[in-house]
Motif scaffolding. Structure first.
Motif, PDB file in Angstrom:
ATOM      1  N   ASN A   1       0.851  -1.179   0.000  1.00 35.92           N
ATOM      2  CA  ASN A   1       0.000   0.000   0.000  1.00 35.92           C
ATOM      3  C   ASN A   1       0.894   1.239   0.000  1.00 35.92           C
ATOM      4  OD1 ASN A   1      -1.767   2.083   0.480  1.00 35.92           O
ATOM      5  ND2 ASN A   1      -2.580   1.272   2.388  1.00 35.92           N
ATOM      6  N   PRO A   2       0.940   1.975  -1.093  1.00 37.14           N
ATOM      7  CA  PRO A   2       1.863   3.120  -1.171  1.00 37.14           C
ATOM      8  C   PRO A   2       1.535   4.229  -0.186  1.00 37.14           C
ATOM      9  CG  PRO A   2       0.339   3.129  -3.032  1.00 37.14           C
ATOM     10  CD  PRO A   2       0.137   1.830  -2.322  1.00 37.14           C
ATOM     11  N   ALA A   3       0.318   4.212   0.372  1.00 41.12           N
ATOM     12  CA  ALA A   3      -0.083   5.269   1.300  1.00 41.12           C
ATOM     13  C   ALA A   3       0.430   5.022   2.718  1.00 41.12           C
ATOM     14  CB  ALA A   3      -1.604   5.404   1.317  1.00 41.12           C
ATOM     15  N   PHE A   4       0.943   3.820   2.987  1.00 41.63           N
ATOM     16  CA  PHE A   4       1.384   3.505   4.347  1.00 41.63           C
ATOM     17  C   PHE A   4       2.826   3.918   4.537  1.00 41.63           C
ATOM     18  CE2 PHE A   4       2.736   0.465   7.740  1.00 41.63           C
ATOM     19  CZ  PHE A   4       1.951   1.028   8.746  1.00 41.63           C
ATOM     20  N   VAL A   5       3.118   4.522   5.675  1.00 43.13           N
ATOM     21  CA  VAL A   5       4.411   5.155   5.900  1.00 43.13           C
ATOM     22  C   VAL A   5       5.591   4.196   5.766  1.00 43.13           C
ATOM     23  CG1 VAL A   5       4.275   4.858   8.416  1.00 43.13           C
ATOM     24  CG2 VAL A   5       5.705   6.692   7.447  1.00 43.13           C
ATOM     25  N   LEU A   6       5.455   2.950   6.197  1.00 40.07           N
ATOM     26  CA  LEU A   6       6.587   2.033   6.123  1.00 40.07           C
ATOM     27  C   LEU A   6       6.897   1.600   4.700  1.00 40.07           C
ATOM     28  CD1 LEU A   6       6.284  -0.251   9.275  1.00 40.07           C
ATOM     29  CD2 LEU A   6       7.323   1.998   9.007  1.00 40.07           C
ATOM     30  N   ASN A   7       6.003   1.903   3.770  1.00 35.98           N
ATOM     31  CA  ASN A   7       6.268   1.619   2.358  1.00 35.98           C
ATOM     32  C   ASN A   7       6.851   2.834   1.639  1.00 35.98           C
ATOM     33  OD1 ASN A   7       5.330  -1.031   2.539  1.00 35.98           O
ATOM     34  ND2 ASN A   7       3.211  -0.423   2.123  1.00 35.98           N
ATOM     35  N   ASP A   8       7.011   3.928   2.352  1.00 40.96           N
ATOM     36  CA  ASP A   8       7.610   5.133   1.792  1.00 40.96           C
ATOM     37  C   ASP A   8       9.129   4.989   1.868  1.00 40.96           C
ATOM     38  OD1 ASP A   8       8.601   7.705   1.265  1.00 40.96           O
ATOM     39  OD2 ASP A   8       6.867   8.687   2.165  1.00 40.96           O
ATOM     40  N   HIS A   9       9.782   4.924   0.707  1.00 36.10           N
ATOM     41  CA  HIS A   9      11.220   4.667   0.675  1.00 36.10           C
ATOM     42  C   HIS A   9      12.017   5.716   1.432  1.00 36.10           C
ATOM     43  CE1 HIS A   9      12.395   7.877  -2.194  1.00 36.10           C
ATOM     44  NE2 HIS A   9      11.151   7.749  -2.625  1.00 36.10           N
ATOM     45  N   ARG A  10      11.434   6.898   1.637  1.00 37.88           N
ATOM     46  CA  ARG A  10      12.145   7.961   2.352  1.00 37.88           C
ATOM     47  C   ARG A  10      12.364   7.616   3.818  1.00 37.88           C
ATOM     48  NH1 ARG A  10       8.495  13.029   1.295  1.00 37.88           N
ATOM     49  NH2 ARG A  10       6.982  11.448   1.986  1.00 37.88           N
ATOM     50  N   TYR A  11      11.548   6.700   4.353  1.00 36.64           N
ATOM     51  CA  TYR A  11      11.704   6.300   5.762  1.00 36.64           C
ATOM     52  C   TYR A  11      12.397   4.945   5.901  1.00 36.64           C
ATOM     53  CZ  TYR A  11       8.515  10.147   6.640  1.00 36.64           C
ATOM     54  OH  TYR A  11       7.950  11.393   6.699  1.00 36.64           O
ATOM     55  N   LYS A  12      12.910   4.435   4.793  1.00 34.96           N
ATOM     56  CA  LYS A  12      13.614   3.154   4.848  1.00 34.96           C
ATOM     57  C   LYS A  12      14.824   3.265   5.771  1.00 34.96           C
ATOM     58  CE  LYS A  12      15.666  -0.448   1.964  1.00 34.96           C
ATOM     59  NZ  LYS A  12      16.023  -0.864   0.577  1.00 34.96           N
ATOM     60  N   GLY A  13      14.974   2.328   6.640  1.00 34.58           N
ATOM     61  CA  GLY A  13      16.096   2.328   7.577  1.00 34.58           C
ATOM     62  C   GLY A  13      15.828   3.053   8.870  1.00 34.58           C
ATOM     63  N   ALA A  14      14.611   3.584   9.042  1.00 37.33           N
ATOM     64  CA  ALA A  14      14.284   4.260  10.303  1.00 37.33           C
ATOM     65  C   ALA A  14      14.373   3.267  11.461  1.00 37.33           C
ATOM     66  CB  ALA A  14      12.884   4.861  10.232  1.00 37.33           C
ATOM     67  N   LYS A  15      15.047   3.677  12.516  1.00 41.34           N
ATOM     68  CA  LYS A  15      15.185   2.812  13.690  1.00 41.34           C
ATOM     69  C   LYS A  15      14.305   3.278  14.843  1.00 41.34           C
ATOM     70  CE  LYS A  15      19.882   1.421  12.492  1.00 41.34           C
ATOM     71  NZ  LYS A  15      19.399   0.130  11.948  1.00 41.34           N
ATOM     72  N   ILE A  16      13.611   4.403  14.617  1.00 37.06           N
ATOM     73  CA  ILE A  16      12.703   4.944  15.624  1.00 37.06           C
ATOM     74  C   ILE A  16      11.301   5.020  15.040  1.00 37.06           C
ATOM     75  CG2 ILE A  16      12.144   6.935  17.080  1.00 37.06           C
ATOM     76  CD1 ILE A  16      15.142   7.656  17.026  1.00 37.06           C
ATOM     77  N   LEU A  17      10.318   4.556  15.794  1.00 38.99           N
ATOM     78  CA  LEU A  17       8.917   4.652  15.390  1.00 38.99           C
ATOM     79  C   LEU A  17       8.213   5.637  16.311  1.00 38.99           C
ATOM     80  CD1 LEU A  17       6.559   3.481  13.626  1.00 38.99           C
ATOM     81  CD2 LEU A  17       6.151   1.857  15.496  1.00 38.99           C
ATOM     82  N   LEU A  18       7.485   6.576  15.723  1.00 39.72           N
ATOM     83  CA  LEU A  18       6.666   7.522  16.477  1.00 39.72           C
ATOM     84  C   LEU A  18       5.212   7.069  16.375  1.00 39.72           C
ATOM     85  CD1 LEU A  18       8.335  10.730  15.050  1.00 39.72           C
ATOM     86  CD2 LEU A  18       8.433  10.054  17.449  1.00 39.72           C
ATOM     87  N   ALA A  19       4.528   6.957  17.500  1.00 33.85           N
ATOM     88  CA  ALA A  19       3.160   6.449  17.482  1.00 33.85           C
ATOM     89  C   ALA A  19       2.296   7.178  18.499  1.00 33.85           C
ATOM     90  CB  ALA A  19       3.154   4.949  17.763  1.00 33.85           C
ATOM     91  N   GLY A  20       0.972   6.935  18.406  1.00 33.37           N
ATOM     92  CA  GLY A  20       0.027   7.548  19.322  1.00 33.37           C
ATOM     93  C   GLY A  20      -0.044   6.818  20.652  1.00 33.37           C
ATOM     94  N   LYS A  21      -0.914   7.293  21.522  1.00 35.25           N
ATOM     95  CA  LYS A  21      -1.025   6.754  22.881  1.00 35.25           C
ATOM     96  C   LYS A  21      -1.539   5.313  22.882  1.00 35.25           C
ATOM     97  CE  LYS A  21      -5.616   8.824  23.504  1.00 35.25           C
ATOM     98  NZ  LYS A  21      -6.414   9.798  24.280  1.00 35.25           N
ATOM     99  N   ASN A  22      -1.250   4.626  23.966  1.00 37.75           N
ATOM    100  CA  ASN A  22      -1.692   3.253  24.210  1.00 37.75           C
ATOM    101  C   ASN A  22      -1.164   2.288  23.153  1.00 37.75           C
ATOM    102  OD1 ASN A  22      -3.058   1.362  25.828  1.00 37.75           O
ATOM    103  ND2 ASN A  22      -4.909   1.478  24.586  1.00 37.75           N
ATOM    104  N   PHE A  23       0.073   2.468  22.762  1.00 36.05           N
ATOM    105  CA  PHE A  23       0.688   1.606  21.761  1.00 36.05           C
ATOM    106  C   PHE A  23       0.899   0.204  22.344  1.00 36.05           C
ATOM    107  CE2 PHE A  23       4.238  -0.255  19.432  1.00 36.05           C
ATOM    108  CZ  PHE A  23       3.902   0.030  18.112  1.00 36.05           C
TER     109      PHE A  23
END
Length: 212
Positions: free
Chosen positions: A59-81
């Motif tokens: 799904n090209p709309a999902f952030v982890l499929n965005d090549h610009r974030y490839k290799g990210a080692k930190i995930l930012l998320a909302g509450k109650n993860f």
């Protein structure tokens, strides 16, 4: 488990609250007996198109499929993860994908424990702080965030700085790369000595042989 102290990385912004463990790693992938290989299925229902002629494709709309974030080692998320079921596979999937830290306003208790035991830094910041970092990472995929575990600080390349709390024992384990097995192996010599003594006492102990 690898020791971790200072982590500097781009961050993948996933601005969603109440992400449960079934979204992190869907139940159909829990049949594996290894701890590895789960990263391929991380956020599977969001990473893959679920309906129509393109079912199964990224799904090209999902952030982890965005090549610009490839290799990210930190995930930012909302509450109650990490809410939902207590599957440890959720931590394995995040780690196997390459994430070393998650920053969120709050975490589900069991997930928080599982992730810490599997070498991940979980950082609780205020909703306002997480929102700021998320907006910056969404606007600029090269946005750099630094987590300093020893100092218990989070900073970015735009002047942001905040502190976070962490249990001293969990901090010690992360800094030294110690999981539950590693903690036990620190006492390997004492355990070996005890086993040797126990074996010797067992074989030297007098025994009564019953008459035939």
């Amino acid at each position: 488990m690898q020791p971790i102290n200072v982590l500097t990385s781009i961050a993948a912004p996933l601005d969603i609250s109440n992400i449960d463990t079934d979204q992190i790693i869907p139940k159909q992938f829990l049949k594996r007996i290894e701890r590895t290989g789960y990263g391929e299925f991380l956020f599977y229902d969001w990473r893959r198109i679920q309906d129509g002629p393109n079912t199964g494709q990224e799904n090209p709309a999902f952030v982890l499929n965005d090549h610009r974030y490839k290799g990210a080692k930190i995930l930012l998320a909302g509450k109650n993860f990490g809410c939902g079921s207590s599957r440890e596979h959720a931590a394995w999937a995040l780690s196997d994908f390459g994430f070393l830290a998650v920053i969120a306003p709050s975490f589900a208790d069991i997930f928080f424990s599982n992730a810490g035991k599997n070498g991940m830094i979980l950082v609780r910041l205020s909703e306002a702080d997480v929102d700021l970092l998320t907006r910056r990472s969404a606007a600029d995929p090269n946005h750099q965030i630094t987590i300093n575990l020893e100092a218990q600080t989070v900073a970015d390349d735009q002047g942001f700085s905040a502190t976070f709390e962490i249990d001293p024992f969990r901090k010690y384990c992360l800094l030294n790369g110690l999981d539950d097995i590693g903690l036990t192996l620190r006492h390997a010599s004492e355990l070996d000595a005890y086993e040797s003594k126990h074996d010797a006492e067992f074989w030297l102990k007098p025994r009564t042989i019953a008459a035939a």
